[in-house]
Design a protein around this motif. Structure first.
Motif, PDB file in Angstrom:
ATOM      1  N   LYS A  10       0.832  -1.214   0.000  1.00 37.17           N
ATOM      2  CA  LYS A  10       0.000   0.000   0.000  1.00 37.17           C
ATOM      3  C   LYS A  10       0.867   1.265   0.000  1.00 37.17           C
ATOM      4  O   LYS A  10       0.570   2.243  -0.690  1.00 37.17           O
ATOM      5  N   PHE A  11       1.958   1.238   0.776  1.00 31.90           N
ATOM      6  CA  PHE A  11       2.879   2.383   0.801  1.00 31.90           C
ATOM      7  C   PHE A  11       3.461   2.594  -0.603  1.00 31.90           C
ATOM      8  O   PHE A  11       3.578   3.723  -1.077  1.00 31.90           O
ATOM      9  N   ALA A  12       3.822   1.486  -1.280  1.00 31.27           N
ATOM     10  CA  ALA A  12       4.406   1.579  -2.627  1.00 31.27           C
ATOM     11  C   ALA A  12       3.401   2.184  -3.600  1.00 31.27           C
ATOM     12  O   ALA A  12       3.744   3.049  -4.410  1.00 31.27           O
ATOM     13  N   GLU A  13       2.137   1.737  -3.502  1.00 32.06           N
ATOM     14  CA  GLU A  13       1.085   2.300  -4.375  1.00 32.06           C
ATOM     15  C   GLU A  13       0.945   3.803  -4.132  1.00 32.06           C
ATOM     16  O   GLU A  13       0.793   4.584  -5.058  1.00 32.06           O
ATOM     17  N   PHE A  14       1.004   4.177  -2.858  1.00 29.73           N
ATOM     18  CA  PHE A  14       0.864   5.595  -2.514  1.00 29.73           C
ATOM     19  C   PHE A  14       2.009   6.409  -3.111  1.00 29.73           C
ATOM     20  O   PHE A  14       1.791   7.446  -3.745  1.00 29.73           O
ATOM     21  N   TYR A  15       3.245   5.916  -2.926  1.00 30.38           N
ATOM     22  CA  TYR A  15       4.403   6.669  -3.431  1.00 30.38           C
ATOM     23  C   TYR A  15       4.451   6.691  -4.956  1.00 30.38           C
ATOM     24  O   TYR A  15       4.972   7.624  -5.556  1.00 30.38           O
ATOM     25  N   GLU A  16       3.926   5.658  -5.583  1.00 33.25           N
ATOM     26  CA  GLU A  16       3.873   5.615  -7.049  1.00 33.25           C
ATOM     27  C   GLU A  16       3.183   6.896  -7.562  1.00 33.25           C
ATOM     28  O   GLU A  16       3.625   7.510  -8.516  1.00 33.25           O
ATOM     29  N   GLU A  17       2.114   7.297  -6.878  1.00 33.39           N
ATOM     30  CA  GLU A  17       1.351   8.481  -7.300  1.00 33.39           C
ATOM     31  C   GLU A  17       1.813   9.776  -6.649  1.00 33.39           C
ATOM     32  O   GLU A  17       1.624  10.853  -7.189  1.00 33.39           O
ATOM     33  N   ASN A  18       2.361   9.674  -5.425  1.00 33.78           N
ATOM     34  CA  ASN A  18       2.566  10.887  -4.616  1.00 33.78           C
ATOM     35  C   ASN A  18       4.014  11.217  -4.236  1.00 33.78           C
ATOM     36  O   ASN A  18       4.243  12.149  -3.467  1.00 33.78           O
ATOM     37  N   ALA A  19       4.976  10.445  -4.762  1.00 34.56           N
ATOM     38  CA  ALA A  19       6.377  10.691  -4.384  1.00 34.56           C
ATOM     39  C   ALA A  19       6.812  12.100  -4.780  1.00 34.56           C
ATOM     40  O   ALA A  19       7.664  12.715  -4.123  1.00 34.56           O
ATOM     41  N   SER A  20       6.201  12.638  -5.840  1.00 28.78           N
ATOM     42  CA  SER A  20       6.609  13.970  -6.308  1.00 28.78           C
ATOM     43  C   SER A  20       6.321  15.054  -5.266  1.00 28.78           C
ATOM     44  O   SER A  20       6.919  16.119  -5.289  1.00 28.78           O
ATOM     45  N   LYS A  21       5.394  14.755  -4.317  1.00 24.35           N
ATOM     46  CA  LYS A  21       5.029  15.771  -3.314  1.00 24.35           C
ATOM     47  C   LYS A  21       5.952  15.772  -2.097  1.00 24.35           C
ATOM     48  O   LYS A  21       5.816  16.624  -1.210  1.00 24.35           O
ATOM     49  N   ILE A  22       6.855  14.800  -2.023  1.00 19.24           N
ATOM     50  CA  ILE A  22       7.775  14.751  -0.874  1.00 19.24           C
ATOM     51  C   ILE A  22       8.584  16.042  -0.828  1.00 19.24           C
ATOM     52  O   ILE A  22       9.100  16.499  -1.857  1.00 19.24           O
TER      53      ILE A  22
END
Ligand SMILES: [Zn+2]
Ligand SMILES: [Zn+2]
Length: 410
Positions: A10-22
């Motif tokens: 689930k964390f991987a799915e989240f970062y797939e879409e949202n890593a750019s916001k880090i």
């Protein structure tokens, strides 16, 4: 599928879409990064990234349970600790409900003794059955815990701006993703402060070692002279804070409040009877003269209480440790599945961590909950649950799974 694999997926799915916001820290190539990886449950430290993109790609590909960066700047961040070449560090404060005595912990936190198996609620110092200090603990965040952490954060930021003189764009506030808030100060001058200097800042903020003798001729060796500062309710700094705090405390204090502080019943009675006269004398400029009911001992008791209320409950280690790692904003917290989120201080009153930090907004998950207190995600309440199967929205299910209080039902 085991819990850890599911959460990581689930964390991987989240970062797939949202890593750019880090939010990458400033001067990224001078920072050390650390990650807690799922399964092995080990910390990978001493990593360096040349660009924010490289960092985001790494997090997207590895989906760690926790992601941190150093508060410090180094010449060689990837080197061993002693060879890094420390260049300076930002100033950080961590306010965690762990350091605040809230009554709700008796309701939502539980523990089991590792030595004798005895179990109970709250957070004990020692096992009442065998005296052991080793516990398995289940610690949960709640509205009351986070509201009290928020109040401490407001006190801290006001102190930093009004008394230390930092401007609003030098002070950043964020929700930690679990039980509290982080306050981050960036300023050229502060960067080079060593641990000793940071300890002085901590002492000021926590009201440690305050000399209260100048408050009253009754309390100590006050000698009036033309240079002796007078003080008043609107004074800045600890002097004003104590005057104001004592005034506010006494204005609303009952006989019981005074006795609870440790003031003898006879004296407490006198204070209540003479309240008006005492408050009037305090309203005038200091030093405070002895007033019927308030002698040296009572005044000290009240001032000590006020210092306790007015000081800020910070994790002192975080501020003094100049090699500290701190969570990256907009990354997930492995103990909740929530985000660490930054927000403007001017929004703190309306900031709702149970809404703003929610990462997983789609779908539901079936889990078997061993035990969970009542908790809130967004506007919805869940629990409490005990040994039961439930279908929960993904954010709620991941929260309980991250707390290691449930297992996945296939
Ligand atoms: Zn025990
Ligand atoms: Zn609580």
């Amino acid at each position: 599928m085991d819990n850890q694999t599911f959460i990581q997926q689930k964390f991987a799915e989240f970062y797939e879409e949202n890593a750019s916001k880090i939010e990458a820290p400033s001067s990224i190539s001078q920072r050390e990064f650390g990650f807690m990886v799922f399964k092995e449950n080990v910390m990978v430290r001493h990593k360096r990234f040349g660009t924010a993109d490289a960092l985001k790609t790494f997090i997207k590909e590895s989906a760690p349970a926790h992601a941190y960066h150093s508060t410090a700047y180094y010449e060689t961040p990837e080197a061993k600790m002693e060879d890094k070449g420390w260049l300076g560090a930002d100033l950080y404060f961590d306010i965690d409900a762990d350091h605040i005595a809230t009554k709700c912990k008796e309701i939502h936190d539980s523990w089991t003794c590792k030595d004798c198996g005895f179990a109970g609620k709250g957070q004990p110092d020692v096992c009442p059955s065998c005296g052991s200090k080793r516990f398995d603990q289940r610690i949960w965040p709640c509205d009351e815990c986070l509201d009290s952490a928020k109040k401490e954060t407001i006190k801290l930021v006001e102190m930093l701006m009004e008394e230390f003189g930092f401007s609003s764009n030098e002070v950043a506030v964020s929700f930690s993703g679990h039980r509290g808030y982080h306050v981050h100060v960036t300023n050229e001058v502060i960067r080079e402060l060593d641990a000793g200097a940071r300890k002085e800042i901590v002492d000021y903020i926590t009201g440690t070692g305050l000399n209260v003798s100048f408050f009253s001729s009754a309390v100590g060796a006050f000698r009036s002279s033309p240079e002796t500062p007078v003080y008043a309710l609107n004074d800045v700094g600890w002097r004003g804070r104590i005057v104001k705090g004592a005034y506010e405390f006494l204005s609303s204090a009952t006989l019981k409040n005074l006795i609870d502080l440790g003031i003898k019943e006879k004296r407490a009675n006198e204070i209540v009877l003479n309240k008006e006269a005492i408050l009037n004398s305090w309203k005038r400029e200091g030093p405070w003269r002895p007033v019927r009911g308030v002698g040296k001992e009572e005044l000290r008791t009240i001032i000590d209480h006020v210092i306790g209320v007015q000081s800020v409950k910070i994790d002192t280690m975080v501020t003094t440790d100049i090699h500290r790692l701190i969570r990256l904003p907009n990354t997930l917290h492995g103990k909740t599945g929530w985000l660490k989120v930054s927000f403007p201080f001017s929004h703190i009153d309306i900031f709702d961590p149970f809404k703003s930090a929610v990462a997983f907004k789609k779908g539901t998950v079936n889990i078997y909950v061993e035990e969970s207190p009542k908790f809130r995600i967004g506007d919805e309440w869940f629990g409490e649950y005990k040994k039961q199967k439930v279908e929960l929205p993904t954010a709620a299910a991941i929260f309980v799974l991250c707390k290691d209080s449930a297992s996945l039902v296939e």
